[in-house]
Design a protein around this motif. Sequence first.
Motif, PDB file in Angstrom:
ATOM      1  N   UNK A 125      26.373  54.859  30.262  1.00 30.23           N
ATOM      2  CA  UNK A 125      26.752  54.097  29.080  1.00 30.23           C
ATOM      3  C   UNK A 125      26.094  54.670  27.826  1.00 30.23           C
ATOM      4  N   UNK A 126      24.864  55.105  27.970  1.00 28.66           N
ATOM      5  CA  UNK A 126      24.158  55.725  26.846  1.00 28.66           C
ATOM      6  C   UNK A 126      24.895  56.995  26.395  1.00 28.66           C
ATOM      7  N   UNK A 127      25.369  57.781  27.351  1.00 32.91           N
ATOM      8  CA  UNK A 127      26.123  58.996  27.025  1.00 32.91           C
ATOM      9  C   UNK A 127      27.441  58.662  26.328  1.00 32.91           C
ATOM     10  N   UNK A 128      28.126  57.627  26.788  1.00 38.31           N
ATOM     11  CA  UNK A 128      29.378  57.208  26.160  1.00 38.31           C
ATOM     12  C   UNK A 128      29.117  56.805  24.706  1.00 38.31           C
ATOM     13  N   UNK A 129      28.065  56.045  24.485  1.00 34.89           N
ATOM     14  CA  UNK A 129      27.716  55.607  23.136  1.00 34.89           C
ATOM     15  C   UNK A 129      27.421  56.809  22.240  1.00 34.89           C
ATOM     16  N   UNK A 130      26.713  57.793  22.781  1.00 36.58           N
ATOM     17  CA  UNK A 130      26.426  59.009  22.013  1.00 36.58           C
ATOM     18  C   UNK A 130      27.714  59.757  21.674  1.00 36.58           C
ATOM     19  N   UNK A 131      28.636  59.860  22.634  1.00 39.26           N
ATOM     20  CA  UNK A 131      29.913  60.533  22.375  1.00 39.26           C
ATOM     21  C   UNK A 131      30.727  59.788  21.324  1.00 39.26           C
ATOM     22  N   UNK A 132      30.640  58.468  21.343  1.00 39.20           N
ATOM     23  CA  UNK A 132      31.361  57.661  20.355  1.00 39.20           C
ATOM     24  C   UNK A 132      30.729  57.780  18.967  1.00 39.20           C
ATOM     25  N   UNK A 133      29.432  58.108  18.939  1.00 35.89           N
ATOM     26  CA  UNK A 133      28.739  58.226  17.660  1.00 35.89           C
ATOM     27  C   UNK A 133      28.491  56.884  16.997  1.00 35.89           C
ATOM     28  N   UNK A 134      28.223  55.872  17.819  1.00 39.44           N
ATOM     29  CA  UNK A 134      27.991  54.522  17.298  1.00 39.44           C
ATOM     30  C   UNK A 134      26.660  53.987  17.819  1.00 39.44           C
ATOM     31  N   UNK A 135      26.240  52.874  17.251  1.00 35.64           N
ATOM     32  CA  UNK A 135      25.066  52.165  17.756  1.00 35.64           C
ATOM     33  C   UNK A 135      25.501  51.320  18.957  1.00 35.64           C
ATOM     34  N   UNK A 136      24.610  51.097  19.911  1.00 35.30           N
ATOM     35  CA  UNK A 136      24.981  50.283  21.081  1.00 35.30           C
ATOM     36  C   UNK A 136      25.599  48.932  20.724  1.00 35.30           C
ATOM     37  N   UNK A 137      25.099  48.270  19.704  1.00 36.30           N
ATOM     38  CA  UNK A 137      25.638  46.952  19.344  1.00 36.30           C
ATOM     39  C   UNK A 137      27.111  47.043  18.943  1.00 36.30           C
TER      40      UNK A 137
END
Length: 113
Positions: A42-54
């Motif tokens: 999930x952390x990798x997906x968030x990084x790929x999206x370029x967004x904050x987790x929230x």
Amino acid sequence: MITFYHNPRCSKSRQALNLLEEKGETIEVVRYLETPPSHQELKQVIELLGIAPIDLVRTQEEVWKTTYKNKNLSDEQIIDAMVQNPKLIERPIAIKGTHAIIGRPPQQVLDIL
């Protein structure tokens, strides 16, 4: 190959998947409610999206409102909340190579092509 985080009960997710299938793309469908991503995934997906987790959290879900809302959570705690409660993950998510996109509206998934 596109990895597609999918909830078949969600009409937006179904529409986005249909759009990608119509383009003849090879798609690996991940039913994330049945097979939740790990914290690292999930952390990798968030990084790929370029967004904050929230920004990946469905904050209108009841579990968010009753358990997490108005708490001062770190990014890691927010990711943990989504891992423990996968229905909090915004959907759908399409990933191709090093690019990822949230399909809201569904037509937005075509930007990954």
